[in-house]
Scaffold this active site. Structure first.
Site, PDB file in Angstrom:
ATOM      1  N   LYS A  54       0.871  -1.388   0.014  1.00 35.92           N
ATOM      2  CA  LYS A  54       0.072   0.157   0.226  1.00 35.92           C
ATOM      3  C   LYS A  54       0.868   1.334  -0.170  1.00 35.92           C
ATOM      4  O   LYS A  54       0.431   2.454  -0.310  1.00 35.92           O
ATOM      5  CB  LYS A  54      -1.071  -0.016   1.098  1.00 35.92           C
ATOM      6  CG  LYS A  54      -2.275  -0.944   1.272  1.00 35.92           C
ATOM      7  CD  LYS A  54      -3.044  -0.513   0.010  1.00 35.92           C
ATOM      8  CE  LYS A  54      -4.532  -1.272  -0.064  1.00 35.92           C
ATOM      9  NZ  LYS A  54      -5.329  -0.683  -0.760  1.00 35.92           N
ATOM     10  N   SER A 304       1.178  -9.578  -0.010  1.00 34.06           N
ATOM     11  CA  SER A 304       0.862  -8.256  -0.058  1.00 34.06           C
ATOM     12  C   SER A 304       1.056  -7.433   1.271  1.00 34.06           C
ATOM     13  O   SER A 304       0.976  -6.239   1.169  1.00 34.06           O
ATOM     14  CB  SER A 304      -0.564  -7.999  -0.640  1.00 34.06           C
ATOM     15  OG  SER A 304      -1.497  -8.826   0.151  1.00 34.06           O
TER      16      SER A 304
END
Length: 517
Positions: A54, A304
């Site tokens: 992110k 992720s």
């Protein structure tokens, strides 16, 4: 390819992630490669300074703003940390609105990175609405977590690095929440190598992309699960869906148990502890590889994120064996007489018992809740069932029964009296200090609670199983009360776990049908 997609491709090529976002490693998953008969690689976005990809989208977005900008976002997790760190590095003022249910570890992390935290609301939608209000009040700039071209471009740099690091690739597996990572990576991969399959992976309890593909447009899910909270998104972004619809070849959905098993695979190969959403792509890779039966391929999955509350590992460990199909949970009827347990064990053909729950309930048949270790997965499960059938045992396979795994395995031991008119409900409510007491207050005291089970798993949502004594004449009133509460509720009165282990009477219609009765 139309110019709009070419613009994305060029922007991803030109995006400068230095010096904040690092080039993360690609790790070979040797054990999983051997198991699947394919070459499996892991793109390690857990190595970013905020332990998540992110950072890329947030940094690329904020890097285009004038120094000293006021930026505002709403997030309960990784996006918040990405915005906070990027803002501090670039000289912006960041305000992050987080639900009051956000674990303290994440709140503290955002503050430590220089973000001003505003706690508001009990869920993300309320936090986002407040963030948009603050944006207008402060004349600031709202930073979306996924549905924004600059954010999409930043996430697409994961694919740029991956393609530089691996010369051979047949398929790339990408986790999907709002779709920003999938959109950015898919545009880049398909622009450069259309032959590489791009496969999105969703948690089956928050599959907003799959729902959108079926409907032909983004649609809002009625509810989403909370285990893989990093991808718990009710509706995919408009722009991210447009790109996914064009460039994503397939979508795989996986269960919480399969995600837990993938977390173990990642740990075995890398000693990294992924968060549930971080292991999502690996779970999808495993499922796709096993279902397709293809061998010798070069497959990559994105790890992720790794922002996991440590106390959630207890839950993960419990569910991993089920996710790997290394354990079966069964409800079995045996004779209530001396030696029956020994006789049952002998019928298992040497298989190990991992769990055994039983309580004397009378001179008739006995119901046992048993876990049995499996060495050969589903094939051995079928053999076990045949062995039990051959030995004249009545049984029910509860291995995929969520109520059994979450509650009943900890509750076997007694049954309600036959005269009780009992309904069984499973509730979800926002998890924060004092939330359980508030939940009990909102239930009211009009009906006697006959059964109650709650365990804290370190997530943002609490889960309670509760039984209520309700006279038939009160069904409609009770149903109206549930509707006013506003909690996610599921009727489990006719679940075989309840009927076999927790009640002595046949059950009637379920609560969700009471309003029409």
């Amino acid at each position: 390819m139309v110019s709009q997609e070419l613009d994305y491709f060029r922007a991803i090529i030109q995006a400068n992630m230095e010096p904040l976002a690092k080039v993360t490693e690609v790790s070979k998953m040797a054990e999983l490669s051997t198991k699947l008969g394919n070459h499996v690689w892991l793109k390690r976005e857990d190595q970013q300074p905020v332990y998540s990809f992110k950072l890329r989208g947030a940094f690329n977005k904020l890097n285009k703003l004038p120094k000293g900008s006021v930026v505002i976002t709403a997030s309960a997790g990784n996006h918040a940390q990405g915005v906070a760190l990027s803002a501090s590095h670039l000289g912006h003022q960041a305000t992050i609105v987080m639900p009051v249910t956000t674990p303290e570890i994440k709140v503290s992390a955002v503050r430590a990175l220089g973000g001003e935290v505003v706690l508001h609301g009990h869920h993300f939608d309320a936090a986002k609405a407040h963030a948009l209000e603050l944006t207008e009040q402060l004349n600031g700039i709202f930073v979306p977590p996924f549905d924004d071209p600059d954010v999409i471009v930043g996430q697409g740099t994961v694919a740029r690095e991956l393609m530089q690091q691996l010369n051979e690739l047949d398929a790339v597996f990408i986790p999907v929440g709002g779709g920003g990572l999938l959109a950015g990576m898919a545009v880049y991969i398909k622009s450069l190598r259309p032959d590489i399959k791009v496969i999105g992976v969703e948690a089956d309890e928050s599959a907003c992309l799959q729902a959108a593909l079926k409907a032909g447009k983004p649609v809002e899910l009625d509810r989403v699960g909370s285990f893989a909270d990093g991808v718990a998104v009710k509706i995919i972004g408009t722009e991210t869906f447009r790109l996914a619809q064009k460039f994503c070849d397939d979508v795989v959905t996986v269960s919480s148990d399969e995600i837990c098993a993938a977390m173990q695979d990642i740990f075995v190969s890398t000693r990294a502890i992924a968060e549930p959403s971080g292991a999502l792509a690996t779970a999808g890779l495993k499922k796709w590889s096993q279902q397709s039966g293809l061998k010798g391929l070069h497959l990559a999955a994105v790890l992720s994120g790794a922002n996991l509350n440590f106390d959630r590992l207890r839950y993960v460990a419990e569910r991993t064996a089920l996710g790997e199909k290394n354990e079966a949970l069964l409800a079995v009827t045996i004779n209530e007489e001396k030696g029956s347990f020994k006789q049952f064990c002998a019928s298992l053909g040497g298989r190990a018992i991992t769990e055994f729950n039983y309580r004397y309930a009378g001179p008739g048949d006995a119901q046992i809740f048993v876990g049995i270790a499996l060495r050969q997965g589903l094939q051995e499960l079928e053999e076990l069932k045949q062995d039990l059938t051959n030995n004249n045992y009545q049984f029910c396979d509860l291995s995929d029964n969520e109520l059994a795994k979450l509650h009943v395995r900890y509750m076997v031991g007694g049954k309600a009296p036959e005269q009780l008119h009992e309904r069984l409900l499973q509730f979800e409510f926002p998890e924060y200090p004092g939330a359980l007491a508030r939940f009990l207050d909102t239930l009211g005291s009009n009906w006697n609670i006959t059964l109650f089970h709650y365990r804290n798993h370190g997530g943002s949502t609490g889960n309670v199983l509760a039984g209520f004594a309700i006279e038939p004449s009160q069904f409609d009133v009770f149903n109206e009360h549930l509707n006013r509460l506003g909690y996610n509720v599921q009727d489990e009165t006719n679940n075989p776990c309840f009927t076999q282990f927790l009640t002595s009477q046949p059950q009637g219609k379920s609560v969700d049908k009471l309003a029409s009765a």
